[in-house]
Design an enzyme around this catalytic site. Sequence first.
Site, PDB file in Angstrom:
ATOM      1  N   GLY A  35       0.804  -1.219   0.000  1.00 56.65           N
ATOM      2  CA  GLY A  35       0.000   0.000   0.000  1.00 56.65           C
ATOM      3  C   GLY A  35       0.835   1.265   0.000  1.00 56.65           C
ATOM      4  O   GLY A  35       0.522   2.224  -0.715  1.00 56.65           O
TER       5      GLY A  35
ATOM      6  N   THR B  26      11.579  -7.660 -10.984  1.00 55.05           N
ATOM      7  CA  THR B  26      11.028  -9.000 -11.195  1.00 55.05           C
ATOM      8  C   THR B  26       9.817  -9.218 -10.300  1.00 55.05           C
ATOM      9  O   THR B  26       9.833  -8.858  -9.122  1.00 55.05           O
ATOM     10  CB  THR B  26      12.112 -10.051 -10.894  1.00 55.05           C
ATOM     11  OG1 THR B  26      13.220  -9.803 -11.758  1.00 55.05           O
ATOM     12  CG2 THR B  26      11.605 -11.471 -11.108  1.00 55.05           C
TER      13      THR B  26
ATOM     14  N   CYS C 151       1.455   3.305  13.870  1.00 56.26           N
ATOM     15  CA  CYS C 151       2.563   4.254  13.756  1.00 56.26           C
ATOM     16  C   CYS C 151       2.561   5.201  14.945  1.00 56.26           C
ATOM     17  O   CYS C 151       3.602   5.574  15.452  1.00 56.26           O
ATOM     18  CB  CYS C 151       2.446   5.061  12.468  1.00 56.26           C
ATOM     19  SG  CYS C 151       2.234   4.004  11.055  1.00 56.26           S
TER      20      CYS C 151
HETATM   21  C1  LIG Z   1      -1.570  -0.484   6.125  1.00 59.66           C
HETATM   22  C2  LIG Z   1      -1.969   0.737   5.398  1.00 59.66           C
HETATM   23  C3  LIG Z   1      -1.142   1.308   4.409  1.00 59.66           C
HETATM   24  C4  LIG Z   1       0.240   0.756   4.104  1.00 59.66           C
HETATM   25  O1  LIG Z   1       0.194  -0.459   3.440  1.00 59.66           O
HETATM   26  P1  LIG Z   1       1.530  -1.370   3.421  1.00 59.66           P
HETATM   27  O2  LIG Z   1       1.222  -2.458   2.460  1.00 59.66           O
HETATM   28  O3  LIG Z   1       1.716  -1.855   4.812  1.00 59.66           O
HETATM   29  O4  LIG Z   1       2.629  -0.502   2.938  1.00 59.66           O
HETATM   30  C5  LIG Z   1      -1.592   2.411   3.735  1.00 59.66           C
HETATM   31  N1  LIG Z   1      -2.784   2.960   4.016  1.00 59.66           N
HETATM   32  C6  LIG Z   1      -3.613   2.458   4.949  1.00 59.66           C
HETATM   33  C7  LIG Z   1      -4.932   3.096   5.185  1.00 59.66           C
HETATM   34  C8  LIG Z   1      -3.229   1.334   5.676  1.00 59.66           C
HETATM   35  O5  LIG Z   1      -4.040   0.850   6.611  1.00 59.66           O
END
Ligand SMILES: *Cc1c(COP(=O)(O)O)cnc(C)c1O
Length: 384
Positions: free
Chosen positions: A71, A238, A326
Amino acid sequence: MRRVYLDHNATTPMRKEVIDEMLPYFDRIYANPETLHSFGQEAAEALSAARRKVAKLINCASNEVYFTSGGSEANNMFIKGVAFRRLDKKGHIITSAIEHSAVLSVVRFLVDEFGFEATYIEPDRNGIISPTEFEKAIKHDSFIASIMYVNNEVGTIQPIEEMAKIAHEHNILFHSDTVQAFGKLPVDVGKLGVDAASASAHKFYGPKGVGFLYLRNGTRITPLIHGGGHERSRRAGTHNVPGIVGLAKALELGYAELEDEEKRLRRLSNLLVDKITDRIPDVYLNGDREKAVANTVSLSFRGVEGESVLLALDMKGIAVTTGSACASKSLKISHVLKAMKTEPILAAGTIRFSLGHQTTEDDINYTVDALAEIIPRLRKISAL
Ligand SMILES: *Cc1c(COP(=O)(O)O)cnc(C)c1O
């Protein structure tokens, strides 16, 4: 000891079906899908099948799905990818004050290092961004907007469809961090009308380190990762074939079980709220249960510190979080609760419970019993 995991918004365990689907791609179908021999073609077929599956589920074309490492990367890929095409003229970025750090930090970086301008729209007290406020934030040089679909801390669902429409009336590209929506809402990027959307497999019972960006055809971005021609030359590297196969399987299960799981989790989370508020005085709900996903409950316990509650619950084998993952490492109040104008003393005593596929009614009862013992005890000794 009993273990109760109520932190599914931080990450989810992988489903057995997902692991089984992935296994052959570690040691049997391991070739690089970019290679021309039949070994590689077998992997390439799995890759395109996964892409077609994802596209069909979210309602877009296969060539609008770009696999990423998750994400955070998907958010970076779109927001920076669009901004980096405008380094000469810069411009104004619209986002919200309740975004995940994977959006907020990207916008802050573009403002601090490159001279872009940004507006962070404040939510109402229930954690909802209003389309009227969104429209008011638009300036003559606004070129991109990024508003999350589901908030990770309080679970509120934002009116994305309305905001995307307003954005397009002003020629503004609209992105949504839809990471928390998959497996919880029937995400349909066509219906939402967004230009881009981000997803992460580990938030919907898939593997960690893999996700995707939906990018509407014709939307131009500068790649972040240059290299080979992977992902239509927009994201080199990759492919993580087992991860991508697992992502597609997890997404498929998520969509298939959506309605039943929504009902089941709605009942369990209502039970959690009702039982806690029945047995413990001075507890406040954050967000808006009517306009929120079923699995997320954010509660503020007056007169205790969230960190102490988290640790006391952990001693009883229960995993929760204070605010977001976080925010939990520092003693700072969550930026989401702050933006919702939550009283600081209540924000400091906030616990997020996020339920999931394995959560049972017994888990809920066990958690309520634990809290009914922990909260009064901590209230007696707390400095708050
Ligand atoms: C967990 C999360 C992300 C980050 O995703 P990752 O795959 O852990 O980098 C971004 N946005 C929201 C709303 C999330 O809950």
